[in-house]
Design an enzyme around this catalytic site. Structure first.
Site, PDB file in Angstrom:
ATOM      1  N   GLY A 227       0.833  -1.219   0.000  1.00 30.81           N
ATOM      2  CA  GLY A 227       0.000   0.000   0.000  1.00 30.81           C
ATOM      3  C   GLY A 227       0.854   1.249   0.000  1.00 30.81           C
ATOM      4  O   GLY A 227       2.070   1.198   0.198  1.00 30.81           O
TER       5      GLY A 227
ATOM      6  N   GLY B  56       2.629   3.676   1.486  1.00 36.56           N
ATOM      7  CA  GLY B  56       3.124   3.902   2.839  1.00 36.56           C
ATOM      8  C   GLY B  56       3.539   5.338   3.066  1.00 36.56           C
ATOM      9  O   GLY B  56       3.596   5.825   4.194  1.00 36.56           O
TER      10      GLY B  56
ATOM     11  N   LYS C 182       4.143  12.042  -3.256  1.00 34.82           N
ATOM     12  CA  LYS C 182       5.051  11.033  -2.700  1.00 34.82           C
ATOM     13  C   LYS C 182       5.962  11.674  -1.660  1.00 34.82           C
ATOM     14  O   LYS C 182       6.514  12.744  -1.903  1.00 34.82           O
ATOM     15  CB  LYS C 182       5.886  10.451  -3.844  1.00 34.82           C
TER      16      LYS C 182
ATOM     17  N   ASP D 229       9.202   5.870   7.541  1.00 32.24           N
ATOM     18  CA  ASP D 229       8.967   7.193   8.133  1.00 32.24           C
ATOM     19  C   ASP D 229       8.011   8.045   7.301  1.00 32.24           C
ATOM     20  O   ASP D 229       7.753   9.204   7.641  1.00 32.24           O
ATOM     21  CB  ASP D 229      10.301   7.927   8.324  1.00 32.24           C
ATOM     22  N   GLY D 230       7.538   7.491   6.192  1.00 36.89           N
ATOM     23  CA  GLY D 230       6.577   8.231   5.381  1.00 36.89           C
ATOM     24  C   GLY D 230       7.202   9.297   4.487  1.00 36.89           C
ATOM     25  O   GLY D 230       6.498   9.996   3.770  1.00 36.89           O
TER      26      GLY D 230
ATOM     27  N   ARG E 296       3.378  13.475  -8.266  1.00 37.47           N
ATOM     28  CA  ARG E 296       3.397  12.578  -9.423  1.00 37.47           C
ATOM     29  C   ARG E 296       2.023  12.542 -10.074  1.00 37.47           C
ATOM     30  O   ARG E 296       1.008  12.626  -9.384  1.00 37.47           O
ATOM     31  CB  ARG E 296       3.801  11.184  -8.942  1.00 37.47           C
TER      32      ARG E 296
ATOM     33  N   ASP F 289       4.079  -4.835  -7.258  1.00 38.23           N
ATOM     34  CA  ASP F 289       3.478  -3.597  -6.757  1.00 38.23           C
ATOM     35  C   ASP F 289       4.010  -2.376  -7.512  1.00 38.23           C
ATOM     36  O   ASP F 289       3.483  -1.270  -7.334  1.00 38.23           O
ATOM     37  CB  ASP F 289       3.719  -3.439  -5.244  1.00 38.23           C
TER      38      ASP F 289
ATOM     39  N   ASP G 220       6.991   4.012 -10.546  1.00 38.90           N
ATOM     40  CA  ASP G 220       7.859   3.852  -9.377  1.00 38.90           C
ATOM     41  C   ASP G 220       9.338   3.780  -9.738  1.00 38.90           C
ATOM     42  O   ASP G 220       9.933   2.714  -9.830  1.00 38.90           O
ATOM     43  CB  ASP G 220       7.447   2.624  -8.547  1.00 38.90           C
TER      44      ASP G 220
END
Ligand code: AMP
Ligand code: MG
Length: 496
Positions: free
Chosen positions: A94, A96, A117, A129-130, A180, A259, A269
């Site tokens: 997912g 994150g 992002k 940590d995001g 993005r 993913d 990605d």
């Protein structure tokens, strides 16, 4: 006059957020702890959503795409997905650290996800940590537009917002957010998560949603099983074409986990990707990929492996046989596209039986002689086919001149067989053999200036250069140079 939009007048239509809760978590971005600032803004991405490029001058832009303001009409969510990472199924991944702010419709009726992002932790952050670091956002920002310039389907990027917030990776770096854009961020793994959870109703709803939004010509197919199989077949086709393009341009993704595979067949990605400098089919661009699972020459077969995972996930929805038939179209489709791209790179208009061996033999001598992939094909346009031409500049790419001469004799014959004219062929070849690609050392230079001196001008320069990679650009010759010694083995890790 064309009507441009401001941040306040973007037309949001958040279809994914209208799906029920299991598909995502509702979550807002976490603003940086330190003052955010604009690192770079990409006017060509802004044009996709009719956004006035002058909006880049407003503090609100940094607010909206630095996570402290929500653009009016947005409905932020983190998407759920899972996937196979390095061959192993991971039940929950997912978004994150990325947040889908919403979907914006432009005047042409196209919709674009605005996906931020590095926007902070979500329910799917696991131990992360995001955040994203400035270094990795610069790489993604530049490469996605470079791929677009090359004509390869890809996500795009609107801007980077940086900050002095400290982010821990191998060293301490600073955090940044990348805005993005893509028509969709649904991945193979978005389907896998509901298959492995045995939530077949969610799986079917997801497939219906994706078909309605992105494959509307299939929505009328009455028989559900047939509809899903035909949808899968189109995903196979798009993925095969995409990977053929990667192979022809000499680009490695680096982390082809399911993913990271787009359901629309677009490049998605950007992590430790790389363009090949010296031709080496075994090129592994990801420092952490110890077994070379995602080596350059394995990408076509990994594409098939990943599509098999998607086929498996669709088994509750469609008959096995048509899914298998669709999978069987992958290899011939990829080969056909790759061969056509290579024929064009060699300047052939016709297709002849020996073209594949002529191409393979060229790649073999390029590998043996460590020939620069991009520069050789670009230079090959200047090949002179007359009986006395020695093609000295091309010979100089090879240590083993005799090997090149032997190949060149066959190439000359092949050109003569289709009555090829040198001048016309050269202009054709220059439209398919890029002069400029985002070599790792070029990205690295822009990153070092940005991270060490807070000088972002090189990012903008590369963005402009790579928008038109097939053109000879004045005063830009140095950007076509193969890597200097320090730039040959820039280690790119997965950490981002
Ligand atoms: P990636 O390798 O970037 O494709 O990410 C794989 C998974 O790890 C995805 O679920 C990401 O959202 C998650 N992830 C990567 N880095 C972070 C981070 N710093 N914080 C939270 N999640 C992350
Ligand atoms: Mg990913």
């Amino acid at each position: 006059m064309e009507l441009l939009r401001t941040l306040e007048t973007l037309q949001f239509d958040n279809s994914y957020a209208r799906l029920p809760e299991p598909y995502y978590q509702r979550v807002s971005p976490t603003p940086f702890s330190e003052r955010p600032y604009l690192v770079s803004f990409n006017p060509s991405a802004a044009a996709l959503i009719d956004l006035d490029p002058d909006e880049a001058k407003r503090a609100e832009l940094v607010g909206c795409f630095g996570g402290s303001l929500l653009p009016p009409g947005s409905d932020p969510i983190a998407m759920l997905y899972s996937g196979h990472q390095f061959g192993v199924y991971v039940p929950q991944l997912g978004d994150g650290r990325a947040i889908l702010l919403g979907e914006v419709r432009n005047r042409a009726g196209e919709k674009w996800d605005l996906h931020l992002k590095g926007a902070g932790k979500t329910a799917f952050a696991r131990d992360g940590d995001g955040r994203a670091v400035l270094r990795s956002t610069i790489r993604e920002y530049l490469c996605s537009d470079a791929m677009h310039g090359l004509g390869i389907p890809t996500t795009r990027a609107l801007c980077i917002v940086g900050s002095e917030e400290r982010v821990h990776r191998e060293t301490i770096e600073t955090g940044a957010m990348l805005l993005r854009m893509a028509p969709s961020h649904v991945r193979f793994g978005t389907f896998e998560v509901f298959y492995y959870r045995r939530q077949h109703e969610h799986l079917a709803n997801l497939a219906d949603y994706v078909i309605e939004q992105h494959f509307p010509h299939l929505a009328h197919v009455q028989d559900a099983s047939e509809r899903y199989a035909r949808f899968f077949r189109e995903v196979v086709e798009r993925t095969a074409r995409l990977i053929a393009q990667w192979q022809a341009v000499g680009w490695a993704h680096g982390v082809m986990n399911t993913d990271n595979m787009s359901i629309l067949g677009i490049t998605l990605d950007y992590g430790p990707f790389g363009f090949i400098d010296d031709y080496d089919p075994g090129f592994v661009c990801n420092h952490s990929d110890h077994h070379g699972r995602y080596a350059f020459d394995r990408q076509p077969s990994i594409g098939l492996w990943n599509l098999s995972c998607l086929a498996q996930a669709l088994l509750p929805l469609a008959q096995q046989e048509p899914l298998k038939t669709a999978l069987d179209t992958y290899e011939p489709t990829l080969t056909q596209h790759f061969d056509a791209l290579m024929r064009a790179k060699l300047g052939f208009r016709e297709s002849r039986p020996d073209d594949v061996s002529l191409t393979t033999d060229l790649l073999n001598i390029m590998q043996a002689n460590r020939v620069d992939y991009t520069n050789f094909f670009r230079a090959l346009g200047a090949f002179r086919s007359g009986p006395d031409a020695r093609n000295e500049p091309l010979r100089e790419f090879f240590l083993d001149r005799a090997a090149f001469d032997a190949w060149a004799a066959r190439y000359r014959e092949r050109l003569r067989a289709e009555g090829s004219q040198d001048e016309a062929r050269q202009s054709r070849m220059q439209r398919v053999n890029p002069k400029y690609v985002l070599r790792n050392y070029l990205a690295q230079t822009a990153i070092e200036q940005a991270t060490q001196q807070r000088d972002f001008s090189e990012i903008d320069r590369l963005l402009t250069l790579l928008r038109d990679p097939y053109a000879e650009q004045r005063d830009m010759e140095k950007y076509a140079a193969p890597p200097p010694n320090w730039g040959k083995h820039v280690v790119v890790s997965c950490s981002s």
